[in-house]
Design an enzyme around this catalytic site. Sequence first.
Site, mmCIF file in Angstrom:
data_model
loop_
_atom_site.group_PDB
_atom_site.id
_atom_site.type_symbol
_atom_site.label_atom_id
_atom_site.label_comp_id
_atom_site.label_asym_id
_atom_site.label_seq_id
_atom_site.Cartn_x
_atom_site.Cartn_y
_atom_site.Cartn_z
ATOM 1 N N LYS A 43 33.874 -25.533 58.772
ATOM 2 C CA LYS A 43 34.550 -25.305 57.217
ATOM 3 C C LYS A 43 35.646 -25.215 57.960
ATOM 4 O O LYS A 43 36.072 -25.742 58.576
ATOM 5 C CB LYS A 43 34.456 -23.605 57.382
ATOM 6 C CG LYS A 43 35.012 -23.082 55.758
ATOM 7 C CD LYS A 43 34.966 -21.490 55.738
ATOM 8 C CE LYS A 43 35.190 -21.425 54.201
ATOM 9 N NZ LYS A 43 34.966 -19.892 54.396
ATOM 10 N N SER A 57 33.044 -18.232 49.714
ATOM 11 C CA SER A 57 33.805 -19.579 50.028
ATOM 12 C C SER A 57 32.778 -20.131 50.814
ATOM 13 O O SER A 57 33.654 -21.682 50.669
ATOM 14 C CB SER A 57 35.088 -18.974 50.486
ATOM 15 O OG SER A 57 34.924 -18.638 51.913
ATOM 16 N N SER A 109 31.617 -14.688 52.625
ATOM 17 C CA SER A 109 31.960 -15.765 52.980
ATOM 18 C C SER A 109 30.907 -16.838 53.224
ATOM 19 O O SER A 109 30.297 -17.588 52.973
ATOM 20 C CB SER A 109 32.947 -16.796 52.333
ATOM 21 O OG SER A 109 33.786 -16.445 50.837
#
Length: 485
Positions: A71, A146, A170
């Site tokens: 990420k 997210s 997330s």
Amino acid sequence: MADIELLAASGAETAAKIKSGELSADEVLAFWLDRAGRDRLNGYLWQADRDSARQGLGEGGPLDGVPLAIKDIFCTEGVPTTAASRILGGYVPPYTATSVRKAMAAGMPMLGKTNMDEFAMGSSNENSAFGACLNPWDTERVPGGSSGGSAAVVAGGLAPWSLGTDTGGSIRQPAGFCGIVGLKPTYGAISRFGMIAFASSLDQCGPLTRNVTDAALLLNVLQGRDEMDSTSVGIEGGIKAPDAERLDGMTFGVPRALMGEGIEAGVLARFEDTLIRIAELGGEIVDIELPHAGHAISAYYVLAPAEASTNLSRYDGVRYGLRASNEDLLSMYEVTREDGFGPEVKRRIMLGTYALSSGYYDAYYGRAQRVRTRIVEDFEKAFGEVDFVVTPTSPTVAFKLGEKTSDPWTMYLSDVFTVPISLAGVPAISIPAGLAEPDGGGSELPVGFQIAAPAFAEQKLLEASYALEQAIGFDGSAALEGGVS
Ligand code: GLN
């Protein structure tokens, strides 16, 4: 080995084939770099090449040669790190996050940096400054957020596994929306050093994987005390690959009152099927109460923005990335922040600043902290009665792009089952529980089943998840070609 087998192989299987010499680390990396290069989901914000993927790599670690997608919230030395924000445009960190460093020491090349909601604020990946990421099961739908990019690339055959972060859901929610496994460890299990901060008392790093075994292997590599993060403690004894087949003697609490309105029929059906599977494996289902969990979303949207408003004050045009004006100091701050942050981030900074202002501090922040304590106590009490707490991961399957963007509150409600667990600081996993039609019809999409456990009971959580995973037998291969053009 045929490409199609390599595509479908889990991280553990690939690692084993590299160890036995059946595959070389070189051919595995070349295969995944080619796949990642054909990303049609906007899953990657930056992709490695053969040289950059190997930077910082250890020799012959336990997961040698299995590439990892990361990420874009993890700082990576010499590699752009944006948190999907314009304000970090051009930022290249001078150091690497501890979790990424550990992954590389275990031998995992870095495949690329994945798309996300700006500063991890969101549930759909639509808050990325670099465009939404798409769900490989249906590219008109969101992958969740997210960590949407980290989930989409694993489900869509663009990476064997990935790292994400979870503040209020997330990792678990996008894993659920994409039909993969997502684990949020106990707060403190993995170092947060080098992870761009959103809400520091909640943020945790964790794995997104094709199966539970992979989640265990990655967690084992990532966990541990780090002197650079005073809140990190690690997991005593580390984590072993799970092998449980039965759930005899284990109790699973269902907080029925929390599961009121707003759950799609298909999601509820898969949830109930999974409870039946648990019983078939010898587990016992018990109704429990989490009396304050209904207030979790309200408390979270005071606490997380409050922490974010202070964490994000450092982006001022002086030290990182974007500088939008040079006129004078004040206009440099103002114009940089005005141009650099997206609307959701600004909304949260304003909410958080207001909640922390001297006249309102106790009415908002203080009260939300007291609610958090009640929620912690709810879980302590529940775990005095049961081994696990189970819910659907999200009330709906993946929704359509644009469906919730105009109404933040509806968007926030997609975390109704994940946020209480984050506030309690305990570990939870989302495993695929099958497919279901969205309300209103349409093709079938993955449904996540969430299991929470007491703090640092990750091994037990993984054993139960593994037994259940074998019984469910979910097949996510339909999405594997969904990621490439
Ligand atoms: N969707 C939640 C939010 O917008 C959780 C995000 C997260 O876990 N990073 O804050």
